[in-house]
Design a protein around this motif. Structure first.
Motif, PDB file in Angstrom:
ATOM      1  N   LYS A 122       0.846  -1.185   0.000  1.00 27.55           N
ATOM      2  CA  LYS A 122       0.000   0.000   0.000  1.00 27.55           C
ATOM      3  C   LYS A 122       0.889   1.245   0.000  1.00 27.55           C
ATOM      4  CE  LYS A 122      -3.776  -1.755   2.836  1.00 27.55           C
ATOM      5  NZ  LYS A 122      -4.490  -1.550   4.104  1.00 27.55           N
ATOM      6  N   LEU A 123       0.444   2.281  -0.652  1.00 22.23           N
ATOM      7  CA  LEU A 123       1.176   3.538  -0.619  1.00 22.23           C
ATOM      8  C   LEU A 123       0.678   4.438   0.498  1.00 22.23           C
ATOM      9  CD1 LEU A 123       1.531   4.287  -4.424  1.00 22.23           C
ATOM     10  CD2 LEU A 123       3.196   3.282  -2.864  1.00 22.23           C
ATOM     11  N   ARG A 124      -0.490   4.134   1.013  1.00 21.94           N
ATOM     12  CA  ARG A 124      -1.050   4.894   2.134  1.00 21.94           C
ATOM     13  C   ARG A 124      -1.282   3.939   3.293  1.00 21.94           C
ATOM     14  NH1 ARG A 124      -5.680   8.051  -1.171  1.00 21.94           N
ATOM     15  NH2 ARG A 124      -4.297   9.156  -2.559  1.00 21.94           N
TER      16      ARG A 124
ATOM     17  N   HIS B  59      -1.092   3.948   8.053  1.00 24.92           N
ATOM     18  CA  HIS B  59      -1.259   4.746   9.262  1.00 24.92           C
ATOM     19  C   HIS B  59      -0.229   5.876   9.327  1.00 24.92           C
ATOM     20  CE1 HIS B  59      -4.041   1.718  10.600  1.00 24.92           C
ATOM     21  NE2 HIS B  59      -3.123   0.793  10.394  1.00 24.92           N
ATOM     22  N   ALA B  60      -0.680   7.043   9.742  1.00 22.17           N
ATOM     23  CA  ALA B  60       0.174   8.236   9.783  1.00 22.17           C
ATOM     24  C   ALA B  60       1.368   8.078  10.721  1.00 22.17           C
ATOM     25  CB  ALA B  60      -0.650   9.451  10.182  1.00 22.17           C
TER      26      ALA B  60
ATOM     27  N   LEU C  28       7.345   5.487   5.835  1.00 23.75           N
ATOM     28  CA  LEU C  28       7.534   4.680   4.630  1.00 23.75           C
ATOM     29  C   LEU C  28       8.672   3.684   4.791  1.00 23.75           C
ATOM     30  CD1 LEU C  28       6.843   4.025   1.704  1.00 23.75           C
ATOM     31  CD2 LEU C  28       8.353   5.889   1.013  1.00 23.75           C
TER      32      LEU C  28
END
Length: 87
Positions: free
Chosen positions: A59-61, A63-64, A68
């Motif tokens: 996934k590229l998004r 949890h904040a 990365l």
């Protein structure tokens, strides 16, 4: 984006993204087998040899509070573990 897998001798082999997209029907929801914090897993079907395989898509998004670098490291560890299994 380039995709790679390993042969039985564990040498990386390039797999064209177009082949992966075709095999998973462009990562369609109908082919989704599961989803975790960092990735989704899709069923791929090879039309020539009529074999099924799993495709793990990062996934590229996510949890904040997770960066990365950490997400990629976790994803790569999962792949390293999964390459030893055969279903």
């Amino acid at each position: 984006m380039r995709m790679a897998t390993e042969t039985p001798n564990f040498h990386p082999v390039q797999i064209p993204l177009e082949y992966i997209k075709e095999s998973t029907e462009d990562f369609s929801d109908e082919r989704k087998l599961g989803e975790g914090s960092f990735s989704r897993v899709f069923e791929g079907k090879d039309r020539v040899i009529r074999r099924k395989f799993a495709v793990k898509q990062m996934k590229l998004r996510f949890h904040a509070d997770i960066g990365l670098t950490e997400a990629r490291r976790t994803f790569e560890k999962e792949i390293a573990t999964l390459k030893h299994f055969r279903h």
